[in-house]
Every structure is written in C-alpha cells, then in structure tokens.
Design an enzyme around this catalytic site. Structure first.
Site, PDB file in Angstrom:
ATOM      1  N   CYS A  92       0.722  -1.545  -0.309  1.00 40.71           N
ATOM      2  CA  CYS A  92       0.003   0.462  -0.310  1.00 40.71           C
ATOM      3  C   CYS A  92       1.068   1.472  -0.031  1.00 40.71           C
ATOM      4  CB  CYS A  92      -0.818   0.316   1.432  1.00 40.71           C
ATOM      5  SG  CYS A  92      -2.210   1.264   0.699  1.00 40.71           S
ATOM      6  N   HIS A 200      -3.164  -5.568   1.229  1.00 43.60           N
ATOM      7  CA  HIS A 200      -2.838  -5.350   2.499  1.00 43.60           C
ATOM      8  C   HIS A 200      -2.685  -7.477   2.547  1.00 43.60           C
ATOM      9  CE1 HIS A 200      -2.469  -1.191   3.820  1.00 43.60           C
ATOM     10  NE2 HIS A 200      -3.127  -1.642   3.193  1.00 43.60           N
ATOM     11  N   GLU A 202      -0.987  -8.332   5.051  1.00 44.54           N
ATOM     12  CA  GLU A 202      -1.113  -8.238   6.099  1.00 44.54           C
ATOM     13  C   GLU A 202      -2.014  -8.810   6.881  1.00 44.54           C
ATOM     14  OE1 GLU A 202      -0.415  -5.749   4.822  1.00 44.54           O
ATOM     15  OE2 GLU A 202      -0.793  -3.404   5.921  1.00 44.54           O
TER      16      GLU A 202
END
Lengths: 233, 80
Positions: A92, A200, A202
């Site tokens: 990002c 994302h 994560e």
C-alpha cells in the site's frame, strides 16, 4: 552464524504516519520470521534478510503519497539493499514509496472514483515464480483487504507493454476497484526481488479475522528470506 | 527571491479530480467543458541570482515537486 538461528530476520520500516507496521511485524512473526521495526530516521539497516515497507500515510501523504518518505534517511540503505538483490516488499503506502523512489516502475494515482475504497478484493496471482508468491499457484485467487484512496496504478503507453512483456505484473484484481491500468494490483521490478502491492497481505493471515490470502504472500517472502540466508553455500 | 511552481497533470492523463470539479461547475450552471486540477507551490528562495534559482527550481521539480511520469511543471521567478 549460530545453529539456533533459523528464523529469517525481516525489517519493517516505520515512517511517521505508518500504521500497518504492527500488523506486518505480527504477521511475519507468525509465519516464521523474526520481524522487527526500523525507524525511518536510521541511516543504516540492521542486518536483515528482507525489508518490508508497510502501509499507512507516511508524512501525511503530503504532496503525493510516498513522495516525501522516499527521501527518509533509511531509504538510502533500502535502495542499496534492493540493488544488491535483497528482498523488498512494499504494501500500500510502501508500494507508493517504492514507485516514488524509482525502485518500481509506474506510479499510483487517486482512485478513478475519487472514493476511499475499503473492502476485501480478489487478487489473481499472475506469477507464482517470484519470491513473494511461491506458496501460491499461478492463476490462484487470493482474497485480501484493500483500503486506499490512491491505489490507481498508472503506467503510460510505453511502459505498460514493457511490463506485460517482461511479466512484471505479478498480481491483478479480479474486479478492478480503483481504475488501475490493466487491473494491476502488484508489480515486481525487472530483477524480481522487489514487489509492491496495494492489497494488504498482513491483514489477511488469521482465519479468525477473515480471509487468509495474505499468508501465502508473506509466507512466500519468509520462505525466500530463509532460503537465501540459510541455504548451504 | 519569490518563485512559483505550477504542477499540472500531463495532457492525456486521466484527472478524476478535474472531472469532479467540472461536473460540479456544470451543476452550478457554468458552461465548463473541461477542468484539470494541478498544484501551485510558492517559494521564497535565498540568493538573488535568477538564473541559478531557475536551475535549482528545475531540480526541485524533478526530484520532489512533480512526478515526471504523470505531471508537467512550469517555473516562474518573480522579477525584482
């Protein structure tokens, strides 16, 4: 190197305004790495087997996303690390920083809709042979969240065919959420050791919290970092 | 010495901000065919040499103020 060290060390750079650094550290730890934060003001990187630039709003996204962060002191070391073939992942805002720094081709612009988009998306793995995608299969669909206002990937009419020809578009959206050219969700550099992506990974590693497509991306990175570090000479 | 940098989206680059502005202006009854939104940076520079200032501003634009992939820039240095 000590016998006991089998977890690769992965540095997560923290800029003022980063907000996904904690999740990145947790996710990488869970997937088998020793992950640790590195403040953007550090002129050097501590010994690391890979570097992650996390999501957030570095320097308030002033001027252009990532434009100021790319001049942070630590970025000189990140650029050298990438230049020596080190593994660098930008998520990002980290992707935006890598583009501004010239470590990845193209740039990210305000979403075509001008709206901030926050939802899960399906991302198709175009290449399973990068250090960031080996745990996935080519054509596999990974579900991960996106949350960005400026994720519209842009490459001009000269650059885009070049990226297609060199297969640098590693990830594409199944359903384009932001107006990116050629549905680009993630791009690797020519050498394949730097990846930037808007989704994302994560935030998508724990089944308790939703989809787990991100575990394949970060898990691949952990595998690759481990392999490079602990492979027999 | 005062200087101004104008940063614009390059021709042909989609400018969703400009489109939104154009659409709003039309809603207000203004006959606007196109709007493109850029950025103005006003600077107060040290030194008095306009030629040197121009060269510095050029570098500032290349390095930071504009993204040459998608933006063009225009520099003006105020005459004393």
């Amino acid at each position: 190197m000590s016998e006991s060290r089998t977890r690769p060390r992965i540095a997560v750079v923290v800029f003022p305004g980063s907000n996904d650094d904690g999740d990145a550290v947790l996710a990488l730890e869970r997937l088998g790495a020793d992950a640790f934060p590195v403040w953007h003001g550090e002129p050097d990187l501590p010994a690391a087997d890979a570097v992650v630039l996390p999501g957030g709003f570095s320097y308030g996204d002033y001027l252009r996303c990532g434009a100021i962060a790319r001049f942070a002191p630590v970025m000189g070391a990140v650029t050298s690390f990438a230049g020596e073939g080190g593994l660098v992942l930008g998520i990002c805002n980290g992707f935006q920083v890598l583009c501004e720094a010239g470590l990845l081709p193209g740039t990210l612009r305000p979403n075509a809709s001008l709206s901030f988009v926050c939802r899960d998306v399906d991302v198709v793995v175009e290449r399973a042979d990068t250090p960031f995608t080996t745990r996935a299969e080519q054509g596999q669909c990974l579900t991960m969240p996106i949350k960005h206002g400026e994720g519209c990937y842009f490459a001009d009419d000269e650059l885009l065919p070049e990226l297609e020809a060199t297969r640098q578009i590693a990830l594409r959206y199944a359903d384009n959420p932001n107006g990116s050219v050629a549905d680009v969700a993630g791009v690797v550099n020519a050498d394949g050791n730097v990846l930037g992506l808007m989704p994302h990974p994560e935030h998508a590693v724990d089944p308790l919290l939703g989809p787990t497509g991100g575990a394949l991306v970060l898990g691949s990175l952990v595998d690759a970092a481990r392999e490079r570090t602990f492979a027999p000479a | 010495m005062r200087a101004t940098v104008l940063v614009r989206p390059k021709p042909g680059i989609l400018d969703p901000q400009g489109e939104a502005v154009q659409s709003s202006l039309r809603h207000l009854g203004f006959a606007v065919e196109e709007a493109r939104v850029g950025r103005v940076v006003d600077l107060e520079l040290e030194g008095e040499d306009p030629e040197r200032a121009r060269a510095e501003l050029e570098r500032m634009c290349q390095q930071l103020l504009a993204n040459p992939l998608i933006e063009s820039f225009e520099i003006s240095v105020a005459a004393e």
